[in-house]
Design an enzyme around this catalytic site. Structure first.
Site, PDB file in Angstrom:
ATOM      1  N   HIS A 319       0.856  -1.186   0.000  1.00 36.18           N
ATOM      2  CA  HIS A 319       0.000   0.000   0.000  1.00 36.18           C
ATOM      3  C   HIS A 319       0.886   1.227   0.000  1.00 36.18           C
ATOM      4  O   HIS A 319       1.944   1.230   0.615  1.00 36.18           O
ATOM      5  CB  HIS A 319      -0.910   0.012   1.236  1.00 36.18           C
ATOM      6  CG  HIS A 319      -2.067   0.933   1.080  1.00 36.18           C
ATOM      7  ND1 HIS A 319      -2.005   2.262   1.402  1.00 36.18           N
ATOM      8  CD2 HIS A 319      -3.312   0.718   0.595  1.00 36.18           C
ATOM      9  CE1 HIS A 319      -3.167   2.824   1.128  1.00 36.18           C
ATOM     10  NE2 HIS A 319      -3.977   1.916   0.642  1.00 36.18           N
ATOM     11  N   ASP A 377      -7.987  -5.399   0.053  1.00 39.74           N
ATOM     12  CA  ASP A 377      -8.483  -6.147  -1.107  1.00 39.74           C
ATOM     13  C   ASP A 377      -8.098  -7.606  -1.089  1.00 39.74           C
ATOM     14  O   ASP A 377      -8.646  -8.401  -1.850  1.00 39.74           O
ATOM     15  CB  ASP A 377      -7.952  -5.501  -2.397  1.00 39.74           C
ATOM     16  CG  ASP A 377      -8.622  -4.172  -2.619  1.00 39.74           C
ATOM     17  OD1 ASP A 377      -9.819  -4.086  -2.332  1.00 39.74           O
ATOM     18  OD2 ASP A 377      -7.946  -3.238  -3.061  1.00 39.74           O
TER      19      ASP A 377
HETATM   20  N1  CMC Z   1       4.246  -7.389  -4.995  1.00 40.37           N
HETATM   21  C1  CMC Z   1       5.594  -7.377  -5.171  1.00 40.37           C
HETATM   22  N2  CMC Z   1       6.356  -6.276  -4.975  1.00 40.37           N
HETATM   23  C2  CMC Z   1       5.736  -5.160  -4.599  1.00 40.37           C
HETATM   24  C3  CMC Z   1       4.331  -5.104  -4.399  1.00 40.37           C
HETATM   25  C4  CMC Z   1       3.587  -6.282  -4.611  1.00 40.37           C
HETATM   26  N3  CMC Z   1       2.270  -6.279  -4.430  1.00 40.37           N
HETATM   27  N4  CMC Z   1       3.971  -3.851  -4.034  1.00 40.37           N
HETATM   28  C5  CMC Z   1       5.104  -3.142  -4.006  1.00 40.37           C
HETATM   29  N5  CMC Z   1       6.161  -3.921  -4.345  1.00 40.37           N
HETATM   30  C6  CMC Z   1       7.584  -3.527  -4.377  1.00 40.37           C
HETATM   31  C7  CMC Z   1       7.839  -2.631  -5.579  1.00 40.37           C
HETATM   32  O1  CMC Z   1       8.236  -3.399  -6.693  1.00 40.37           O
HETATM   33  C8  CMC Z   1       8.929  -1.728  -5.057  1.00 40.37           C
HETATM   34  O2  CMC Z   1      10.132  -2.457  -5.125  1.00 40.37           O
HETATM   35  P1  CMC Z   1      11.515  -1.661  -5.463  1.00 40.37           P
HETATM   36  O3  CMC Z   1      11.725  -0.740  -4.315  1.00 40.37           O
HETATM   37  O4  CMC Z   1      12.508  -2.774  -5.532  1.00 40.37           O
HETATM   38  O5  CMC Z   1      11.294  -0.957  -6.753  1.00 40.37           O
HETATM   39  C9  CMC Z   1       8.588  -1.537  -3.590  1.00 40.37           C
HETATM   40  O6  CMC Z   1       7.811  -2.713  -3.228  1.00 40.37           O
HETATM   41  C10 CMC Z   1       7.781  -0.298  -3.297  1.00 40.37           C
HETATM   42  O7  CMC Z   1       6.620  -0.320  -4.120  1.00 40.37           O
HETATM   43  P2  CMC Z   1       6.043   0.930  -4.886  1.00 40.37           P
HETATM   44  O8  CMC Z   1       5.438   0.496  -6.177  1.00 40.37           O
HETATM   45  O9  CMC Z   1       7.065   2.025  -4.938  1.00 40.37           O
HETATM   46  O10 CMC Z   1       4.915   1.348  -3.884  1.00 40.37           O
HETATM   47  P3  CMC Z   1       3.711   2.249  -4.243  1.00 40.37           P
HETATM   48  O11 CMC Z   1       3.355   2.961  -2.998  1.00 40.37           O
HETATM   49  O12 CMC Z   1       3.973   3.080  -5.444  1.00 40.37           O
HETATM   50  O13 CMC Z   1       2.561   1.206  -4.659  1.00 40.37           O
HETATM   51  C11 CMC Z   1       0.701  -0.213  -4.614  1.00 40.37           C
HETATM   52  C12 CMC Z   1       1.531   0.822  -3.844  1.00 40.37           C
HETATM   53  C13 CMC Z   1      -0.584  -0.504  -3.810  1.00 40.37           C
HETATM   54  C14 CMC Z   1       0.253   0.372  -5.982  1.00 40.37           C
HETATM   55  C15 CMC Z   1       1.553  -1.489  -4.812  1.00 40.37           C
HETATM   56  O14 CMC Z   1       1.926  -2.003  -3.555  1.00 40.37           O
HETATM   57  C16 CMC Z   1       0.815  -2.540  -5.626  1.00 40.37           C
HETATM   58  O15 CMC Z   1       0.830  -2.476  -6.848  1.00 40.37           O
HETATM   59  N6  CMC Z   1       0.136  -3.525  -4.947  1.00 40.37           N
HETATM   60  C17 CMC Z   1      -0.643  -4.491  -5.647  1.00 40.37           C
HETATM   61  C18 CMC Z   1      -1.984  -3.859  -6.051  1.00 40.37           C
HETATM   62  C19 CMC Z   1      -2.928  -3.695  -4.884  1.00 40.37           C
HETATM   63  O16 CMC Z   1      -3.101  -4.608  -4.080  1.00 40.37           O
HETATM   64  N7  CMC Z   1      -3.585  -2.515  -4.831  1.00 40.37           N
HETATM   65  C20 CMC Z   1      -4.584  -2.240  -3.803  1.00 40.37           C
HETATM   66  C21 CMC Z   1      -4.232  -1.083  -2.935  1.00 40.37           C
HETATM   67  S1  CMC Z   1      -5.305  -1.019  -1.515  1.00 40.37           S
HETATM   68  C22 CMC Z   1      -6.787  -0.489  -2.136  1.00 40.37           C
HETATM   69  C23 CMC Z   1      -6.845   0.978  -2.307  1.00 40.37           C
HETATM   70  O17 CMC Z   1      -6.693   1.693  -1.290  1.00 40.37           O
HETATM   71  O18 CMC Z   1      -7.073   1.419  -3.450  1.00 40.37           O
END
Ligand code: CMC
Length: 443
Positions: A319, A377
């Site tokens: 998240h 989720d």
């Molecule tokens: N699986 C594997 N690696 C992950 C995941 C995941 N679900 N989420 C983040 N990472 C890794 C990402 O690759 C990054 O690694 P690095 O530092 O090596 O590049 C690190 O963790 C930080 O991630 P980020 O993408 O910079 O984090 P963010 O804050 O931009 O993204 C997120 C948050 C929710 C979009 C992401 O965690 C994700 O895509 N999760 C899966 C989709 C999901 O479950 N979304 C629902 C969110 S909750 C409902 C809502 O409030 O809308």
């Protein structure tokens, strides 16, 4: 700062941040602002006029876009509160109508206020009959979110008497209409995809119960909503009611900042919510679990999630704000078990797979180090599927529940005298000015 006061965020006395431009040695002092909870905030509103410099923050990870009194999240501590009340308490002791009132008006209602509010919302559940023709214009296999975007946007063409955003009464009527009609619209989108007749709302039923009735009843049979499922639906709505300045809420605020009518703004929010990184995640979780299929394939998918060259991510994990745990996920997991224990619900083998996946991921160094925990989720998809919803309806339910949050945030913005049209700046990296080349000289 008094949390109940209507005062704006306060300037922290004698505390500033000094920004030094090393190329010119120019210094500017920027004031710090303090809210009720959360970190202090650097007020950069005068930065450009003082320095000729902008800030750069794609994804807004360090940018506060507004002041708000509605919802507070502490991602490190796993805290979510609405108007001061923890989400766990609201999910346990309150109901969705009460939470709607709280989000809109700032206080829990008295018994009398609650009764009136529920009555007023109930009196707006029907849709203009002409809107049924709009539904019939869609393909039967249209994604229900596509229908939601279209129909909610079209409400502004049907309810002209509540589109004047300068009139507080019209704003209130539009808010009630949106909260009341979303379940009807969502159920109609579903019924249309099945080829079943639309089921009209029943005003003797509670909000969540009525929604389940419109979704699952057919005119040729008696249908009684299971109280366990009605309570579960109500709690799922509470868990999704608001979540501060996320992508869809910011979209609603940005659309509304131009003075657009609330129906158009909520349609914009629905569009933003549709994406798999936001509201589409619970649908993506279920698709992922189905793809994994059995426990012996979990390690293969964990390996893929950790591989930087593989775009696969563990859906339902991670998240932007919660770096400890998502407090909604704990409640959701409980709701999931309650639903699966209800005798009216079929067995769900994906639950066991999900629990095993969660266990393995939570013990894995990669997920521990990056603070990736299950989000709301992760369990909501399994719960909704067990209740009988197809995956394509999951994001629709999220949109239905989030509508009150969007409206409360929209209303707060409209009523904020310091509100301006939202207009971010950019770093331009395209061509500098160059002469036009006539067609015959190109190539
Ligand atoms: N699986 C594997 N690696 C992950 C995941 C995941 N679900 N989420 C983040 N990472 C890794 C990402 O690759 C990054 O690694 P690095 O530092 O090596 O590049 C690190 O963790 C930080 O991630 P980020 O993408 O910079 O984090 P963010 O804050 O931009 O993204 C997120 C948050 C929710 C979009 C992401 O965690 C994700 O895509 N999760 C899966 C989709 C999901 O479950 N979304 C629902 C969110 S909750 C409902 C809502 O409030 O809308």
């Amino acid at each position: 700062m008094d949390p109940q006061s209507s005062a704006a965020a306060t300037v922290v006395p004698r505390e500033t941040v000094t920004l030094i431009d090393n190329s010119t040695d120019k210094r500017v002092e920027l004031p710090l602002l303090d809210g009720t909870l959360g970190p202090k905030v650097i007020d950069i509103r005068k930065l450009y006029s003082l320095t000729g410099l902008f800030t750069y923050d794609p994804g807004y990870t360090s940018t506060g876009s507004c002041e708000s009194k509605i919802t507070f999240i502490d991602g490190d501590e796993g805290i979510l509160i609405h108007r001061g009340y923890p989400i766990e308490d609201l999910a346990e002791h309150s109901d969705f109508m009460e939470v709607c009132y709280l989000l809109l008006y700032g206080e829990l209602p008295t018994a009398e206020q609650k009764e009136k509010f529920e009555h007023d919302i109930t009196m707006h559940t029907m849709l203009h009959e002409q809107l049924t023709y709009l539904f019939r214009g869609f393909r039967r296999d249209a994604h229900p979110m596509a229908i939601m975007c279209g129909v909610v946007g079209a409400l502004s063409a049907f309810y002209h008497d509540s589109t004047d955003i300068t009139d507080p009464h019209q704003r209130m009527v539009a808010s009630y209409r949106l909260i009341a009609k979303m379940p009807t619209i969502a159920a109609m989108a579903y019924k249309f995809s099945l080829g079943q007749p639309f089921i009209y709302p029943r005003n003797d039923l509670k909000y969540a119960e009525n929604f389940l009735y419109m979704i699952f009843a057919v005119p040729c049979e008696e249908y009684t909503v299971s109280p366990v499922l009605a309570r579960a639906m109500d709690r799922i709505f509470i868990l999704h009611a608001d979540h501060e300045q996320n992508a869809s809420t910011s979209t609603v605020r940005l659309a509304g900042s131009s003075g657009a009518n609330p129906f158009a703004c909520i349609a914009a929010g629905i569009a933003s919510l549709w994406g798999p990184a936001h509201g589409g995640a619970n649908e993506a979780v279920l698709n992922m679990l189905q793809e994994i299929g059995s426990k012996d394939r979990i390690s293969e998918y964990i390996k893929r999630a950790k591989d930087r060259d593989d775009p696969f991510r563990l859906m339902g994990f991670g998240h932007r704000v919660y770096k400890n745990y998502d407090p909604r996920a704990a409640v959701m997991q409980k709701v999931c078990h309650e639903v699966l224990d209800d005798p009216s619900v079929r067995d769900e083998p994906l639950l066991e797979l999900a629990m095993e996946l969660e266990r393995i991921a939570l013990e894995d160094d990669y997920f521990i180090k990056k603070k990736l925990y299950p989000n709301v989720d992760f369990y909501s998809g399994i719960t909704l599927r067990a209740m009988g919803f197809p995956t394509s309806m999951f994001t629709v339910l999220f949109a239905l529940a989030r509508t009150v949050g969007w409206i409360a945030q929209w209303k707060e913005m409209i009523e904020d005298s310091s509100q301006k049209i939202g207009r971010p700046r950019q770093i331009y990296t395209g061509y500098a000015k160059r002469p036009y080349v006539p067609l015959h000289q190109r190539g």
